[in-house]
Design a protein around this motif. Structure first.
Motif, mmCIF file in Angstrom:
data_model
loop_
_atom_site.group_PDB
_atom_site.id
_atom_site.type_symbol
_atom_site.label_atom_id
_atom_site.label_comp_id
_atom_site.label_asym_id
_atom_site.label_seq_id
_atom_site.Cartn_x
_atom_site.Cartn_y
_atom_site.Cartn_z
ATOM 1 N N GLN A 47 -4.659 1.382 43.011
ATOM 2 C CA GLN A 47 -4.169 0.036 43.263
ATOM 3 C C GLN A 47 -2.906 -0.331 42.488
ATOM 4 O O GLN A 47 -2.199 -1.255 42.875
ATOM 5 C CB GLN A 47 -5.268 -0.982 42.973
ATOM 6 N N GLU A 48 -2.621 0.375 41.391
ATOM 7 C CA GLU A 48 -1.459 0.000 40.589
ATOM 8 C C GLU A 48 -0.487 1.149 40.327
ATOM 9 O O GLU A 48 0.701 1.027 40.603
ATOM 10 C CB GLU A 48 -1.912 -0.577 39.242
ATOM 11 N N ILE A 49 -0.975 2.242 39.795
ATOM 12 C CA ILE A 49 -0.085 3.299 39.321
ATOM 13 C C ILE A 49 0.623 4.024 40.459
ATOM 14 O O ILE A 49 1.850 4.134 40.466
ATOM 15 C CB ILE A 49 -0.854 4.279 38.412
ATOM 16 N N VAL A 50 -0.130 4.519 41.420
ATOM 17 C CA VAL A 50 0.487 5.258 42.536
ATOM 18 C C VAL A 50 1.408 4.352 43.356
ATOM 19 O O VAL A 50 2.550 4.738 43.641
ATOM 20 C CB VAL A 50 -0.586 5.954 43.400
ATOM 21 N N PRO A 51 0.983 3.133 43.724
ATOM 22 C CA PRO A 51 1.916 2.265 44.447
ATOM 23 C C PRO A 51 3.189 1.952 43.649
ATOM 24 O O PRO A 51 4.282 1.886 44.214
ATOM 25 C CB PRO A 51 1.106 0.984 44.696
ATOM 26 N N THR A 52 3.052 1.775 42.332
ATOM 27 C CA THR A 52 4.238 1.511 41.503
ATOM 28 C C THR A 52 5.195 2.693 41.543
ATOM 29 O O THR A 52 6.410 2.522 41.656
ATOM 30 C CB THR A 52 3.823 1.215 40.041
ATOM 31 N N PHE A 53 4.664 3.890 41.471
ATOM 32 C CA PHE A 53 5.509 5.086 41.485
ATOM 33 C C PHE A 53 6.234 5.251 42.819
ATOM 34 O O PHE A 53 7.407 5.602 42.852
ATOM 35 C CB PHE A 53 4.678 6.334 41.199
ATOM 36 N N TYR A 54 5.530 5.002 43.922
ATOM 37 C CA TYR A 54 6.130 5.244 45.231
ATOM 38 C C TYR A 54 6.929 4.070 45.779
ATOM 39 O O TYR A 54 7.606 4.200 46.787
ATOM 40 C CB TYR A 54 5.069 5.694 46.235
ATOM 41 N N THR A 55 6.871 2.908 45.135
ATOM 42 C CA THR A 55 7.708 1.781 45.537
ATOM 43 C C THR A 55 9.018 1.915 44.776
ATOM 44 O O THR A 55 9.075 1.741 43.562
ATOM 45 C CB THR A 55 7.015 0.443 45.209
ATOM 46 N N ARG A 56 10.076 2.260 45.493
ATOM 47 C CA ARG A 56 11.378 2.544 44.866
ATOM 48 C C ARG A 56 12.357 1.397 45.103
ATOM 49 O O ARG A 56 12.347 0.769 46.147
ATOM 50 C CB ARG A 56 11.981 3.832 45.450
ATOM 51 N N GLY A 57 13.187 1.173 44.122
ATOM 52 C CA GLY A 57 14.244 0.175 44.243
ATOM 53 C C GLY A 57 15.432 0.749 44.981
ATOM 54 O O GLY A 57 15.444 1.902 45.415
ATOM 55 N N SER A 58 16.474 -0.043 45.113
ATOM 56 C CA SER A 58 17.680 0.396 45.821
ATOM 57 C C SER A 58 18.340 1.580 45.106
ATOM 58 O O SER A 58 19.095 2.329 45.715
ATOM 59 C CB SER A 58 18.664 -0.755 45.952
ATOM 60 N N ASP A 59 18.046 1.748 43.814
ATOM 61 C CA ASP A 59 18.600 2.874 43.070
ATOM 62 C C ASP A 59 17.749 4.140 43.188
ATOM 63 O O ASP A 59 18.078 5.172 42.597
ATOM 64 C CB ASP A 59 18.779 2.509 41.593
ATOM 65 N N GLY A 60 16.632 4.051 43.944
ATOM 66 C CA GLY A 60 15.772 5.209 44.136
ATOM 67 C C GLY A 60 14.778 5.462 43.028
ATOM 68 O O GLY A 60 14.042 6.444 43.072
ATOM 69 N N LEU A 61 14.745 4.576 42.035
ATOM 70 C CA LEU A 61 13.832 4.763 40.912
ATOM 71 C C LEU A 61 12.567 3.949 41.097
ATOM 72 O O LEU A 61 12.619 2.827 41.616
ATOM 73 C CB LEU A 61 14.527 4.355 39.605
ATOM 74 N N PRO A 62 11.431 4.474 40.649
ATOM 75 C CA PRO A 62 10.184 3.705 40.760
ATOM 76 C C PRO A 62 10.220 2.462 39.888
ATOM 77 O O PRO A 62 10.751 2.475 38.775
ATOM 78 C CB PRO A 62 9.108 4.666 40.271
ATOM 79 N N GLY A 63 9.673 1.369 40.416
ATOM 80 C CA GLY A 63 9.545 0.140 39.641
ATOM 81 C C GLY A 63 10.855 -0.536 39.306
ATOM 82 O O GLY A 63 10.895 -1.404 38.446
ATOM 83 N N SER A 64 11.925 -0.178 39.961
ATOM 84 C CA SER A 64 13.221 -0.799 39.661
ATOM 85 C C SER A 64 13.623 -1.755 40.770
ATOM 86 O O SER A 64 13.070 -1.741 41.849
ATOM 87 C CB SER A 64 14.287 0.276 39.466
#
Length: 96
Positions: free
Chosen positions: A78-95
Protein backbone atom coordinates in the motif's frame (compact mmCIF):
# COMPACT_ATOMS: atom_id res chain seq x y z
CA UNK A 1 24.75 -0.35 0.53
CA UNK A 2 24.90 0.49 -3.17
CA UNK A 3 21.70 -0.21 -5.05
CA UNK A 4 19.52 -0.32 -1.93
CA UNK A 5 16.27 1.65 -1.97
CA UNK A 6 14.64 0.21 1.17
CA UNK A 7 16.47 -1.63 3.95
CA UNK A 8 14.29 -4.31 5.58
CA UNK A 9 15.21 -5.11 9.18
CA UNK A 10 12.79 -7.31 11.05
CA UNK A 11 14.30 -9.17 14.01
CA UNK A 12 11.98 -10.00 16.88
CA UNK A 13 11.58 -7.14 19.29
CA UNK A 14 13.39 -6.62 21.70
CA UNK A 15 16.31 -8.59 20.25
CA UNK A 16 17.81 -5.98 17.90
CA UNK A 17 21.39 -5.44 19.05
CA UNK A 18 21.91 -1.98 17.60
CA UNK A 19 21.06 -2.00 13.90
CA UNK A 20 24.09 -0.14 12.64
CA UNK A 21 23.55 -1.51 9.14
CA UNK A 22 20.34 0.53 9.00
CA UNK A 23 22.27 3.62 10.03
CA UNK A 24 24.69 3.10 7.16
CA UNK A 25 21.79 2.84 4.76
CA UNK A 26 20.34 6.17 5.93
CA UNK A 27 23.52 8.13 5.42
CA UNK A 28 23.70 6.69 1.91
CA UNK A 29 20.23 7.94 0.97
CA UNK A 30 18.09 4.83 1.39
CA UNK A 31 15.01 4.38 3.56
CA UNK A 32 14.41 1.88 6.36
CA UNK A 33 11.54 -0.50 6.92
CA UNK A 34 12.21 -1.77 10.41
CA UNK A 35 10.76 -2.79 13.74
CA UNK A 36 10.90 -0.07 16.38
CA UNK A 37 13.89 -1.41 18.25
CA UNK A 38 17.60 -0.60 18.44
CA UNK A 39 18.54 2.72 16.87
CA UNK A 40 15.32 2.93 14.80
CA UNK A 41 13.27 3.76 17.92
CA UNK A 42 15.08 7.09 18.04
CA UNK A 43 15.80 7.46 14.32
CA UNK A 44 12.27 6.94 12.99
CA UNK A 45 10.53 10.25 12.37
CA UNK A 46 7.57 9.18 10.23
CA UNK A 47 8.93 10.74 7.04
CA UNK A 48 12.25 8.91 6.75
CA UNK A 49 11.03 5.35 6.29
CA UNK A 50 8.49 2.97 7.77
CA UNK A 51 8.00 1.18 11.06
CA UNK A 52 6.80 -2.39 11.39
CA UNK A 53 4.28 -2.11 14.21
CA UNK A 54 4.30 0.49 16.95
CA UNK A 55 6.80 -1.00 19.35
CA UNK A 56 4.53 -3.63 20.82
CA UNK A 57 6.03 -6.60 22.65
CA UNK A 58 4.42 -10.02 22.53
CA UNK A 59 4.66 -13.13 24.68
CA UNK A 60 3.29 -15.33 21.87
CA UNK A 61 6.03 -15.37 19.20
CA UNK A 62 3.82 -17.07 16.61
CA UNK A 63 1.26 -14.30 17.01
CA UNK A 64 4.03 -11.68 16.83
CA UNK A 65 5.31 -13.18 13.58
CA UNK A 66 1.77 -13.15 12.15
CA UNK A 67 1.09 -9.52 13.13
CA UNK A 68 4.44 -8.20 11.95
CA UNK A 69 4.48 -10.16 8.68
CA UNK A 70 1.05 -8.75 7.86
CA UNK A 71 2.36 -5.28 8.64
CA UNK A 72 5.32 -5.76 6.29
CA UNK A 73 3.12 -6.93 3.41
CA UNK A 74 0.60 -4.15 3.99
CA UNK A 75 3.33 -1.50 3.96
CA UNK A 76 4.92 -2.98 0.84
CA UNK A 77 1.63 -3.26 -1.06
CA UNK A 78 0.00 0.00 0.00
CA UNK A 79 2.89 2.43 0.50
CA UNK A 80 6.39 1.35 -0.46
CA UNK A 81 5.87 -0.25 -3.87
CA UNK A 82 3.42 2.43 -5.08
CA UNK A 83 5.84 5.15 -3.91
CA UNK A 84 8.69 3.55 -5.85
CA UNK A 85 6.72 3.13 -9.06
CA UNK A 86 5.05 6.56 -8.98
CA UNK A 87 7.61 8.71 -10.80
CA UNK A 88 7.80 12.46 -11.13
CA UNK A 89 8.50 14.37 -14.32
CA UNK A 90 12.22 13.84 -13.63
CA UNK A 91 11.75 10.05 -13.65
CA UNK A 92 12.61 9.66 -9.98
CA UNK A 93 10.39 7.89 -7.45
CA UNK A 94 8.55 10.15 -5.02
CA UNK A 95 9.61 13.34 -6.77
CA UNK A 96 7.58 16.22 -8.17
Amino acid sequence: MQGVDVWLNNPRRPLEASGTSGMKVCVNGALNLSILDGWWVEGYAGDNGWSIGSGEEYTDLTYQDDVESRSIYELLEQEIVPTFYTRGSDGLPGSG
